[in-house]
Scaffold this active site. Structure first.
Site, PDB file in Angstrom:
ATOM      1  N   SER A 127       0.937  -1.353  -0.159  1.00 45.93           N
ATOM      2  CA  SER A 127       0.044   0.160   0.051  1.00 45.93           C
ATOM      3  C   SER A 127       0.960   1.220  -0.131  1.00 45.93           C
ATOM      4  CB  SER A 127      -1.053  -0.125   1.378  1.00 45.93           C
ATOM      5  OG  SER A 127      -0.065   0.275   2.398  1.00 45.93           O
ATOM      6  N   LYS A 128       0.470   2.354  -0.396  1.00 47.23           N
ATOM      7  CA  LYS A 128       0.837   3.692  -0.386  1.00 47.23           C
ATOM      8  C   LYS A 128       1.393   3.954   0.869  1.00 47.23           C
ATOM      9  CE  LYS A 128       0.170   7.703  -2.960  1.00 47.23           C
ATOM     10  NZ  LYS A 128       1.208   8.011  -4.029  1.00 47.23           N
ATOM     11  N   ARG A 129       0.505   3.654   1.763  1.00 43.88           N
ATOM     12  CA  ARG A 129       0.963   4.168   3.190  1.00 43.88           C
ATOM     13  C   ARG A 129       2.407   3.777   3.618  1.00 43.88           C
ATOM     14  NH1 ARG A 129      -2.998   1.665   6.412  1.00 43.88           N
ATOM     15  NH2 ARG A 129      -4.120   1.775   4.660  1.00 43.88           N
ATOM     16  N   GLY A 168       4.947   3.251   1.640  1.00 37.39           N
ATOM     17  CA  GLY A 168       5.974   3.738   0.702  1.00 37.39           C
ATOM     18  C   GLY A 168       5.615   4.058  -0.462  1.00 37.39           C
TER      19      GLY A 168
END
Ligand code: GLU
Length: 480
Positions: free
Chosen positions: A253-255, A257
């Site tokens: 997930s973007k959270r 990285g």
């Protein structure tokens, strides 16, 4: 395998995700390995999720990574158009065929009714699945209602009993009971097909031999298999790729990285490293080798070596690979990549020769291309500040004396190369009766403003006599 035709079928909802790059890459590698064709098809049937500029962005990211397609938007082949919103007539004709064959039916349920149904099912803790309310409306009657303009969708007629088995090249046999499948909408009330219909029609008409995509599409595959059967078409081979995971094993997930290919590009990762890294997220050559240029990946790639289990996205591995691929490049290649970054910083007045010397000296020490800017600033401008920690540790009352003397010795040198600089420094250390370190550390601070870096003598050779002397003078003024 002479007629391998594979596709990457992104929805234009933003940027190219690293998972998307992996899917595109595996398709590309299989095609190139077998001398087949790699197709890019844009799946934009969900108009509400469409993002302006996303198609151009996806294509640019693929192009940058070197994953070139043979057919796709802007590269029309005989199977185009390659953007689904430009193929609506094709889908309508195919939906009509299914309706006439009794494999699909009109559904007139309003969204209010469907919402209520879902609510009731959720309250009763039942699966939220369409209750097939419109499935029994006689075809003639339904056709008339639809023709008269009544709002409708078209749904697949999933068999009521039994089960379906299909083969996946990675997971093996997959079996699913019909009763858990919804009578999937295939044509929406806005006249657009859903993904499920469009993907099957296009994969068939574009003569796709292998459908290679992320594991998240595995649950949809039974519906697709049923559609192939309903049309009387031969199935392609399916291969569903394992999930990409964060280091804590949650779904990438973007959270945790960056997930956009363009972010890695901006950060200064080499495309060769990113491709090598992404290739290994779920595939391995079956031996210990790790560094693979694209040509070698093409040579070695096979579906048999794709893993079943999820792959952890490990940024340290990417960093390591980037360093390895950086080492494989000569100074001219690196200069071409670094020059725009230096120019952007306004360091335009330096010769290519000079910049190459900096690159040669630093290439073993940097991780990403942008480090040739951030870690190398002192090659292009005099230090404006001095690292406080290094100063506290290495700058003493004697440093002034030492550096004054060193400056004179350096200025007297006829040849200003690493060997003569070192010799001059060592002779000064002897004169002062101190170890060379007493001179080297404050000198490094004076020259670069920081406490670490490449060999000081080589650094000074690159900077030259004049700049080195100026920096010592500046430091003497500022640090005392
Ligand atoms: N359009 C789907 C996506 O956005 C493609 C799924 C497939 O490859 O069938 O990932």
């Amino acid at each position: 395998m002479n007629s391998v035709r594979v596709r990457f079928a992104p929805s234009p909802t933003g940027y190219l995700h690293v998972g998307g790059l992996r899917t595109a890459l595996y398709n590309f590698l299989l095609a190139k390995h077998h001398g087949g064709s790699f197709i890019v098809r844009i799946e934009d049937t969900d108009q509400s999720r469409k993002v302006e500029g996303a198609i151009e962005n996806l294509i640019e990211s693929l192009r940058w990574a070197g994953v070139e397609f043979d057919e796709g938007p802007g590269k029309e082949g005989k199977y185009g158009p390659y953007i689904q919103s430009q193929r609506l007539k094709i889908y309508h004709d195919h939906v009509q065929r299914l309706l006439e064959k009794g494999e699909a039916y009109y559904c007139f349920c309003t969204s209010e009714r469907l919402d209520q149904l879902r609510k009731k099912q959720a309250e009763a803790k039942e699966a939220t699945i369409y209750d097939r309310h419109c499935r029994t409306i006689p075809f003639d009657e339904a056709t008339k209602r639809a023709a008269s303009g009544e709002q409708h969708t078209v749904r697949m007629k999933i068999p009521l009993d039994g089960e379906l088995t299909f083969n996946d090249l990675i997971r093996g046999k997959v079996t699913i009971a019909y009763k858990i499948l919804d009578d999937q909408v295939i044509l929406k009330s806005d006249g657009f097909p859903t993904y499920h219909l469009a993907v099957v029609v296009d994969d068939h008409l574009m003569e796709i031999s292998h459908v290679i995509r992320g594991e998240e599409w595995l649950p949809s595959t039974p519906k697709h298999v049923l559609l192939y059967k309903a049309f009387g078409w031969e199935l392609p081979q399916f291969a569903h790729l394992p999930l990409l995971l964060n280091p804590d094993k949650s779904k990438l997930s973007k959270r945790q990285g960056d997930v956009a290919v363009e972010d890695y590009r901006t950060k200064g990762y080499l495309k060769e490293a990113l491709i090598n890294f992404v290739a290994f997220l779920g595939w391995n050559p079956g031996d210990e080798r790790e560094i693979f240029p694209l040509a070698d990946l093409i040579k070695e790639f096979s579906i048999e070596h794709i893993n079943k289990s999820g792959s952890v996205f490990n940024i340290e591995k990417l960093n390591w690979l980037n360093q390895q691929h950086m080492k494989l490049k000569n100074e001219n290649d690196l200069l071409a990549l670094v020059k725009p970054l230096l120019d952007e910083r306004g360091w335009t007045s330096f010769s290519d020769e000079y910049r190459k010397q900096v690159i040669a000296l630093m290439k073993e020490r940097v991780v990403v291309l942008s480090d040739f800017v951030t870690e190398c600033a002192y090659f292009y401008e005099d230090p404006a500040t001095y690292d406080e920690k290094a100063k506290a540790k290495n700058w003493t009352a004697d440093s002034l004396n030492y550096l004054q003397k060193l400056k004179e010795k350096f200025e007297a040198l006829n040849v200003f190369d690493a060997a003569s600089i070192e010799a001059a420094l060592r002779s000064a250390a002897e004169e002062f009766h101190v170890g060379a370190g007493k001179l080297i550390h404050p000198l490094r601070l004076a020259i670069s403003g920081v406490g670490h870096g490449p060999s000081l003598f080589h650094m000074m050779e690159v900077l030259g006599k004049e700049t080195s002397a100026r920096r010592i003078r500046l430091a003497l003024e500022r640090l005392h």
